[in-house]
Design a protein around this motif. Structure first.
Motif, PDB file in Angstrom:
ATOM      1  N   ILE A 143       3.126   6.733  -1.144  1.00 32.40           N
ATOM      2  CA  ILE A 143       3.511   8.071  -0.699  1.00 32.40           C
ATOM      3  C   ILE A 143       2.707   9.168  -1.379  1.00 32.40           C
ATOM      4  O   ILE A 143       2.587  10.265  -0.849  1.00 32.40           O
ATOM      5  N   GLY A 173      -0.411   9.849   0.766  1.00 35.65           N
ATOM      6  CA  GLY A 173      -0.214  10.323   2.128  1.00 35.65           C
ATOM      7  C   GLY A 173       0.453   9.344   3.073  1.00 35.65           C
ATOM      8  O   GLY A 173       0.675   9.681   4.232  1.00 35.65           O
ATOM      9  N   ASP A 174       0.754   8.129   2.634  1.00 41.30           N
ATOM     10  CA  ASP A 174       1.472   7.201   3.512  1.00 41.30           C
ATOM     11  C   ASP A 174       2.860   7.759   3.823  1.00 41.30           C
ATOM     12  O   ASP A 174       3.496   8.376   2.967  1.00 41.30           O
ATOM     13  N   ALA A 175       3.301   7.515   5.020  1.00 40.27           N
ATOM     14  CA  ALA A 175       4.638   7.956   5.408  1.00 40.27           C
ATOM     15  C   ALA A 175       5.674   7.087   4.711  1.00 40.27           C
ATOM     16  O   ALA A 175       5.551   5.860   4.688  1.00 40.27           O
ATOM     17  N   PRO A 176       6.694   7.707   4.122  1.00 40.15           N
ATOM     18  CA  PRO A 176       7.740   6.890   3.489  1.00 40.15           C
ATOM     19  C   PRO A 176       8.556   6.180   4.560  1.00 40.15           C
ATOM     20  O   PRO A 176       9.097   6.797   5.465  1.00 40.15           O
ATOM     21  N   THR A 177       8.597   4.874   4.471  1.00 39.34           N
ATOM     22  CA  THR A 177       9.362   4.064   5.411  1.00 39.34           C
ATOM     23  C   THR A 177      10.259   3.114   4.627  1.00 39.34           C
ATOM     24  O   THR A 177       9.840   2.572   3.604  1.00 39.34           O
ATOM     25  N   PRO A 233       4.892   1.554   0.648  1.00 35.28           N
ATOM     26  CA  PRO A 233       4.066   2.691   1.067  1.00 35.28           C
ATOM     27  C   PRO A 233       3.570   3.473  -0.148  1.00 35.28           C
ATOM     28  O   PRO A 233       4.274   3.622  -1.134  1.00 35.28           O
TER      29      PRO A 233
END
Length: 160
Positions: free
Chosen positions: A122, A125-129, A120
């Protein structure tokens, strides 16, 4: 030859090198991420935090470990080609990542080939997964385990 003549097993020898490589990757990424974060925080008038840059940089470790896993696999199966495969893997990733889009290679292919694209983003703006990180770590463990198992079964014949 001197190291291999000691009572250390091949598994311990290769495992210790793999652990040092994995930890060294994390230390170097942490230093780079912290430096980048501090530079950003200093350049933004002290309003920014260095932690997002540090986290984003450390998130790259499992993708780098995949290349280490490929190297361990090569060491166990085709030891004479280990250095060539390690450098070829590094250059392959760099070429696909940098030149692939310019050469017109479909981006979906690049996303599947380059391990860094699975993580991701982050900072954008990607959600941390945790799933991509865990998947890349599992791939690394599988490749490294197969390589160490192959190394432990290999006969080290003297060369003349």
């Amino acid at each position: 030859e001197l190291l291999l003549s000691t009572p250390a097993t091949r598994v311990a020898w290769a495992g210790s090198h793999a652990i040092i490589a994995a930890l060294g990757t994390v230390v170097l990424l942490a230093a780079g991420g912290l430096t980048t974060g501090l530079a950003f925080a200093g350049g933004s008038g002290g309003e920014g935090s260095p932690l997002p840059a540090l986290a984003a940089t450390l998130l790259q470790a499992p993708a780098a470990w995949v290349l280490g896993g490929v190297t361990l696999l090569t060491l166990g199966l085709v030891p004479r080609a280990t250095a060539a495969v390690a450098w070829a893997g590094f250059l392959f990733v760099q070429l696909f990542e940098l030149v692939g889009p310019l050469a017109g290679i479909d981006f979906r292919i690049v996303e599947w080939v380059v391990p860094y694209f699975h993580l991701p983003r982050i900072l954008t703006g990607d959600a941390p997964t945790p799933w991509p990180v865990l998947a890349l770590a599992a791939v690394t463990l599988a490749l490294g385990s197969i390589g160490i198992a192959a190394l432990s079964r290999r006969d080290l014949a003297p060369t003349s």
